[in-house]
Design an enzyme around this catalytic site. Structure first.
Site, mmCIF file in Angstrom:
data_model
loop_
_atom_site.group_PDB
_atom_site.id
_atom_site.type_symbol
_atom_site.label_atom_id
_atom_site.label_comp_id
_atom_site.label_asym_id
_atom_site.label_seq_id
_atom_site.Cartn_x
_atom_site.Cartn_y
_atom_site.Cartn_z
ATOM 1 N N SER A 95 0.838 -1.196 0.000
ATOM 2 C CA SER A 95 0.000 0.000 0.000
ATOM 3 C C SER A 95 0.870 1.242 0.000
ATOM 4 O O SER A 95 1.686 1.440 0.906
ATOM 5 C CB SER A 95 -0.894 0.010 1.242
ATOM 6 N N HIS A 104 -1.399 -1.304 -4.157
ATOM 7 C CA HIS A 104 -2.659 -0.978 -3.485
ATOM 8 C C HIS A 104 -2.714 0.538 -3.241
ATOM 9 O O HIS A 104 -1.822 1.104 -2.615
ATOM 10 C CB HIS A 104 -2.692 -1.750 -2.165
ATOM 11 N N ASP A 151 -4.957 3.555 -1.660
ATOM 12 C CA ASP A 151 -6.046 3.839 -0.725
ATOM 13 C C ASP A 151 -6.641 5.211 -0.998
ATOM 14 O O ASP A 151 -5.997 6.237 -0.769
ATOM 15 C CB ASP A 151 -5.515 3.779 0.709
ATOM 16 N N HIS A 206 -8.504 0.815 -3.573
ATOM 17 C CA HIS A 206 -9.351 0.548 -2.410
ATOM 18 C C HIS A 206 -10.076 1.848 -2.073
ATOM 19 O O HIS A 206 -9.474 2.767 -1.535
ATOM 20 C CB HIS A 206 -8.452 0.080 -1.244
ATOM 21 N N ASP A 266 -6.280 -6.565 4.694
ATOM 22 C CA ASP A 266 -5.702 -5.223 4.669
ATOM 23 C C ASP A 266 -5.765 -4.647 6.074
ATOM 24 O O ASP A 266 -6.850 -4.523 6.648
ATOM 25 C CB ASP A 266 -6.517 -4.364 3.688
HETATM 26 C C1 DX5 Z 1 -6.071 1.454 5.921
HETATM 27 C C2 DX5 Z 1 -5.738 1.129 4.496
HETATM 28 C C3 DX5 Z 1 -4.587 0.219 4.352
HETATM 29 C C4 DX5 Z 1 -3.294 0.730 4.923
HETATM 30 C C5 DX5 Z 1 -2.663 -0.438 5.585
HETATM 31 O O1 DX5 Z 1 -7.368 1.902 6.031
HETATM 32 O O2 DX5 Z 1 -6.833 0.529 3.840
HETATM 33 O O3 DX5 Z 1 -4.407 -0.194 3.003
HETATM 34 O O4 DX5 Z 1 -2.409 1.273 3.986
HETATM 35 O O5 DX5 Z 1 -1.546 -0.019 6.267
HETATM 36 P P1 DX5 Z 1 -0.747 -0.981 7.228
HETATM 37 O O6 DX5 Z 1 -0.275 -2.136 6.393
HETATM 38 O O7 DX5 Z 1 0.365 -0.126 7.725
HETATM 39 O O8 DX5 Z 1 -1.688 -1.406 8.300
HETATM 40 ZN ZN ZN Z 2 -6.374 -0.355 1.835
#
Ligand code: DX5
Ligand code: ZN
Length: 222
Positions: A8, A31, A33, A64, A173
């Site tokens: 991400s 990914h 966000d 996402h 995720d």
């Molecule tokens: C959070 C996002 C994730 C985020 C995950 O709402 O949807 O994709 O980037 O980050 P980590 O892997 O650090 O938990």
């Molecule tokens: Zn995400």
């Protein structure tokens, strides 16, 4: 399809997205966000930035969408060329219509579930989608602690997908790291989003390789 790792970029340097994406080694998906400060309390980026990313990389982009009104906004990401577009179950007004629209536009259709959203109501709708995203943190921010309470839902999602005889990816995720990825893989997830675990590593590409190896070893049937 097997195990896929989807770093991400939420945890990357937003001023250098092109090089941050280039250093992901053999990551399967990138990914992205999208947050609108309504569906979640955070605000990140939107379609113009996704279009700019798509213009600078050949990697497959996994959007996402943590946004309200995905029925209105999600098709634009498919039109732009995202490989996968995930909207949230809690936000969609007409999820079947939206999933069909995303597929018609050439994208894979994903449905995201917050930690408190059950998967069972989706059992009959699975043929309409290509990926289920089981959130393992409350969506909104990177770097949060993994919620073990979501593991049974991953297991149930995998059972529903198997029973239906469908080839639907199950993505996790939130808080996915070398500490937690084996539990997710063991429960039946096959697509792993990792933000801080990849971008806080000294060598992002090596982190991707390590996560993949851990998941492969822990996957059922290995
Ligand atoms: C959070 C996002 C994730 C985020 C995950 O709402 O949807 O994709 O980037 O980050 P980590 O892997 O650090 O938990
Ligand atoms: Zn995400």
């Amino acid at each position: 399809m097997g195990i896929q790792i989807a770093p991400s970029i939420l945890s990357s340097d937003f001023a250098n997205l092109e090089s941050e994406i280039a250093r992901l080694g053999d990551a399967d998906l990138v990914h992205v966000d999208v947050m609108d400060n309504h569906f979640v309390p955070n605000l990140t980026l939107g379609l113009p930035v996704v279009e700019a990313i798509l213009a600078r990389t050949d990697r497959l982009i996994d959007c996402h969408l943590m946004i309200d009104e995905p029925d209105r906004w999600a098709p634009g990401y498919a039109e732009a060329g995202a490989h996968n577009v995930t909207f949230h179950a809690e936000a969609a007004a007409a999820p079947v219509r939206l999933a069909r629209e995303l597929r018609r536009l050439g994208a894979r259709a994903g449905v995201g579930l917050r930690p408190a959203t059950p998967v069972e109501p989706w059992a009959d709708l699975l043929p309409e989608i290509d990926m289920l995203l089981v959130m393992t943190v409350e969506p909104g921010f990177g770097g949060q602690a993994f919620l073990d309470v979501c593991l049974p839902k991953i297991r149930r999602a995998r059972e529903l997908v198997s029973q239906a005889g469908l080839d639907i990816w199950i993505q996790v995720d939130g808080g996915v790291s070398a500490e937690t990825i084996e539990r997710c893989a063991g429960a039946g997830a096959d697509v792993f989003v990792a933000g801080s675990a990849v971008y806080s590593a000294e060598d992002a590409a090596a982190a991707v390789t390590e996560l993949r190896a851990l998941a492969q070893k822990a996957a059922p049937g290995h």
